[in-house]
Design a protein around this motif. Structure first.
Motif, PDB file in Angstrom:
ATOM      1  N   CYS A   1      16.747 -26.949  38.619  1.00 42.79           N
ATOM      2  CA  CYS A   1      16.319 -28.344  38.619  1.00 42.79           C
ATOM      3  C   CYS A   1      14.785 -28.362  38.591  1.00 42.79           C
ATOM      4  CB  CYS A   1      16.840 -29.034  39.876  1.00 42.79           C
ATOM      5  SG  CYS A   1      16.078 -30.625  40.153  1.00 42.79           S
TER       6      CYS A   1
ATOM      7  N   VAL B   1      21.235 -25.273  39.213  1.00 38.72           N
ATOM      8  CA  VAL B   1      22.242 -26.262  38.818  1.00 38.72           C
ATOM      9  C   VAL B   1      23.105 -25.617  37.737  1.00 38.72           C
ATOM     10  CG1 VAL B   1      20.913 -28.325  39.377  1.00 38.72           C
ATOM     11  CG2 VAL B   1      20.626 -27.306  37.139  1.00 38.72           C
TER      12      VAL B   1
ATOM     13  N   CYS C   1      21.363 -31.812  41.122  1.00 35.85           N
ATOM     14  CA  CYS C   1      21.029 -30.821  42.139  1.00 35.85           C
ATOM     15  C   CYS C   1      21.514 -31.224  43.531  1.00 35.85           C
ATOM     16  CB  CYS C   1      19.523 -30.604  42.156  1.00 35.85           C
ATOM     17  SG  CYS C   1      18.633 -32.093  42.610  1.00 35.85           S
TER      18      CYS C   1
END
Ligand SMILES: [Zn+2]
Length: 436
Positions: A258, A265, A272
């Motif tokens: 992220c 992620v 996230c």
């Protein structure tokens, strides 16, 4: 009613309870954790919570939900131990759960609500927002939207509650181990107090900046932090082993991170779930390990990485601000983590002296009420300005600041609750006043 209280020493009303760690003031019970008491067992916590039931005002619904959260944490912990093939000896439901159940039952009775529910029903309610429970709980409007369970795991709210009741769940055990490893690694890698403090601050920040690393990175850390334990292993490797989970791999490894918080992620759901993180298009990171990658343990993420983002932002903003150069000295995690940030305002001239010291404790927690109940200001470091700094995503929530102030009122004095942006502004203004 099936809940039964654990045996406790009765305390005459309005008298101070002598049980360690239970601070009884009027109708309010406050728990907080001292390092030497980190090992409090659940049974002890249960006895304390049962004491709480006897002493605290029955209308304190935050105490009730905190007890339920602590009970759930223990129930989930037992379940995961059972799944790993361990024989679970404890037959009864955890004491915190039983006391929470009983308090809730009485609350229902008071409101002429339904009384024919059992533990299983209450477990199901735990996955629903408090506002939908068949009993009216006196919680803030934001907290009423919270649940205790999400996908059969503790919610962020319940994690905060369980921590406040210092129940020994896996996450807390890892948190404690990471803290101990951080401290001992720093202590072994410095010969002076200053070196130890710098090593600590570096490693603490490392956990905020690195969610996934490789064995190559660990080797370079070992090069910089060479102290070894009695078995010949570097202390810093011991820290990485508790803070991260290792996984053997071969060849380059692709991760999506992220852009806001650098948590990993996945392709399918590029969200996230980090509180307050704005997210964005994931960054592709290709790592080239020799044979192992290390991903942050869930507890490291929950207790070091995610809440550390706000203090990292504050520290970076102060250090990167050229207008503050020579006017302000910024120390991250001073004196091995007494506070998050120490800001010292310096006098003009060739031999600057410290004119004023401000301390900052940054907190990113879902419930303002639970934060206020667990908060203590460390007395060890004398500061003229004391700030409890909130990330913008908390400070902007309606009522959050008001609720936090009302919990702190009369319990913690002289601490200013402030959002991160206003804090930076105040520091810049004060630096200009003292050192134009
Ligand atoms: Zn994020």
């Amino acid at each position: 009613m099936t809940a039964k209280s654990a045996p406790v020493d009765p305390v005459p009303a309005r008298e101070e309870c002598r049980t360690p760690d239970v601070y009884f003031t009027g109708s309010r019970i406050n728990w907080f954790r001292k390092p030497e008491d980190m090992g409090t067992s659940l049974e002890e916590a249960g006895a304390q919570t049962a004491l709480a039931e006897l002493q605290a005002s029955p209308d304190d619904d935050y105490l009730t939900v905190t007890l339920l959260a602590a009970g759930l944490a223990e129930i989930l912990h037992r379940r995961s131990r059972a799944q790993q093939g361990e024989t679970i000896e404890e037959g009864l439901l955890p004491p915190a759960w039983r006391v929470g159940f009983s308090r809730l039952w009485w609350r229902c009775a008071e409101q002429s609500g339904p009384l024919d529910w059992d533990d299983l029903r209450l477990l199901r309610w735990c996955a629903e927002p408090f506002s939908t429970w068949p009993v009216i709980l006196d919680l803030s409007p934001t907290d009423l939207q919270q649940t205790l369970l999400v996908d059969e795991q503790l919610s962020e709210f319940a994690e905060q509650g369980a921590r406040l009741a210092h129940v020994d769940v896996e996450a807390e055990w890892v948190e404690r181990q990471v803290y101990e490893a951080l401290r001992s690694t720093a202590a072994a890698n410095g010969t002076t107090k200053k070196e130890v403090e710098e090593a600590y601050a570096y490693l603490r920040r490392y956990l905020i900046d690195h969610t996934v690393i490789t064995d190559r990175t660990v080797l370079s850390l070992e090069h910089n932090f060479r102290a070894k334990d009695s078995s010949g292993r570097t202390m810093v490797r011991g820290l990485i082993d508790v803070a991260y989970r290792s996984r053997p791999v071969s060849g380059p490894q692709r991760f999506l991170l992220c852009p806001g918080c650098h948590n990993v992620v996945n392709d399918l759901a590029p969200s996230c779930h980090t509180p307050g993180c704005l997210g964005g298009d994931p960054l592709v990171s290709v790592l080239e390990p020799l044979a192992v990658v290390y991903e942050q343990h869930r507890a490291t993420r929950l207790y070091f990485h995610d809440p550390g983002l706000v203090e990292a932002r504050i520290i970076d903003a102060l250090r990167d601000d050229e207008r503050l150069a020579g006017k302000v000295r910024v120390t991250a995690y001073p004196e091995v983590d007494v506070l998050d940030v120490l800001v010292e305002f310096l006098s003009p001239g060739p031999n600057p002296v410290v004119l004023e010291s401000w301390g900052v404790d940054a907190k990113d927690q879902v419930s303002a009420h639970l934060l206020g109940r667990g908060f203590i200001w460390p007395q060890r470091l004398p500061c003229t300005g004391r700030f409890l700094a909130l990330p913008m995503h908390r400070a902007r929530q309606p009522q959050y600041v008001t609720d936090l102030r009302s919990e702190l009122d009369g319990r913690v004095s002289g601490v200013v609750v402030i959002d991160e942006q206003r804090l930076l502004k105040r520091i810049r203004e004060r630096a200009e006043e003292l050192h134009p």
